[in-house]
Scaffold this active site. Structure first.
Site, short mmCIF file in Angstrom:
data_model
loop_
_atom_site.label_atom_id
_atom_site.label_comp_id
_atom_site.label_asym_id
_atom_site.label_seq_id
_atom_site.Cartn_x
_atom_site.Cartn_y
_atom_site.Cartn_z
N SER A 61 -1.93 7.81 -11.07
CA SER A 61 -3.21 7.39 -10.54
C SER A 61 -4.33 7.76 -11.52
O SER A 61 -4.21 7.51 -12.72
CB SER A 61 -3.42 8.00 -9.16
OG SER A 61 -4.48 7.38 -8.47
N ASP A 177 0.59 -2.10 -4.34
CA ASP A 177 0.00 -0.78 -4.57
C ASP A 177 -1.00 -0.38 -3.49
O ASP A 177 -1.03 0.75 -3.05
CB ASP A 177 -0.67 -0.75 -5.94
CG ASP A 177 -1.21 0.62 -6.27
OD1 ASP A 177 -2.36 0.92 -5.88
OD2 ASP A 177 -0.51 1.40 -6.92
N HIS A 232 0.74 2.80 -3.19
CA HIS A 232 0.15 3.70 -4.19
C HIS A 232 0.58 5.14 -4.02
O HIS A 232 0.80 5.85 -5.00
CB HIS A 232 -1.39 3.61 -4.12
CG HIS A 232 -2.06 4.41 -5.18
ND1 HIS A 232 -2.08 4.03 -6.51
CD2 HIS A 232 -2.73 5.60 -5.12
CE1 HIS A 232 -2.74 4.93 -7.21
NE2 HIS A 232 -3.14 5.90 -6.40
#
Length: 251
Positions: A61, A177, A232
């Site tokens: 991330s 995601d 995600h």
């Protein structure tokens, strides 16, 4: 090596030292992104000195963007493999993940915050890439236009050389995601002014090779990995993702 705890890693790489920094967790992750890069960079350079044979660097991330910034800001690193795991390398234009902190923030007006002196002291402001206000992006953003060598500076050459030192760059992302927007940003893609996606090979930075991505690609050192069906918040903990798309590159 930066990686969340994973059972396969000791078996795949016995004896490998694993370092998982806990700096800037939770709210502290909103600290200015350049500050985080400099602090984490000192740690990476210390690891480089302790392991002259080379190290692997994995960022997830925002951490993947910080890790890439370290490679550019500290071009004398000895990182062999850099793996970016669902990171907004091409910038971010989505606010869903920010609603806990900024409940009223919507992406159409977020530029009013992020493209300001106050907003640039928030990590996300540094890589907020609003396709409808590119003039403000280039004028006010103190991070992404520079780290992507879109705004040329005296450091542009060093930024490029920092990436060209790599033996391998692996960019991992996927269409499910839910946070990285557009999801192709994990591959250096970004939105056009009509919100169609400009993919990596069509970007200015790739075509003009301002960052060295084209050079890495032509040398077979750039790997683009697309994995569907992963949210995600699963990337760094999903065993199949790690076993199939991360561990094989850590040779």
């Amino acid at each position: 090596m930066f990686l969340s705890s994973h059972n396969s890693l000791p078996q795949f790489h016995p004896g490998t030292e694993i370092v998982i920094p806990n700096n800037y967790s939770n709210w502290a992750s909103l600290e200015p992104i350049w500050k985080q890069i400099l602090d984490f960079g000192d740690l990476v350079m210390q690891m480089s000195e302790e392991h002259p044979e080379g190290i692997h660097l994995i960022g997830y991330s925002q951490g993947g963007l910080i890790a890439r910034g370290i490679l550019e800001q500290f071009p004398n690193h000895n990182v062999k493999t850099f793996i970016s795991l669902s990171s907004p390398q091409g910038g971010q234009y989505g606010t869903k993940f920010l609603h806990t902190i900024f409940p009223e923030l919507v992406r159409e007006t977020a530029y009013e915050l992020f493209y300001s002196s106050v907003g640039q002291h928030i990590s996300v402001g540094g890589y907020w890439n609003d396709p409808h206000h590119q003039n403000l992006f280039y004028k006010y953003s103190t991070f992404l236009p520079f780290i992507n060598n879109l705004n040329a500076t005296l450091n542009s050459y060093l930024f490029k050389q920092g990436l060209l030192r790599l033996n391998k760059m692996v960019l991992i992302g996927g269409p499910n995601d839910s946070v990285i927007t557009p999801w192709q940003s994990s591959h250096f893609g970004h939105f056009s002014s009509t919100e169609s996606v400009v993919k990596l090979h069509d970007t200015k930075m790739y075509k003009q090779d301002t960052l060295g991505l084209k050079t890495l690609d032509e040398a077979g050192k750039l790997k683009i990995v697309t994995v569907p069906g992963i949210d995600h918040f699963q990337w760094h903990s999903d065993e199949e993702v790690i076993d199939t798309h991360v561990l094989p590159y850590l040779d």
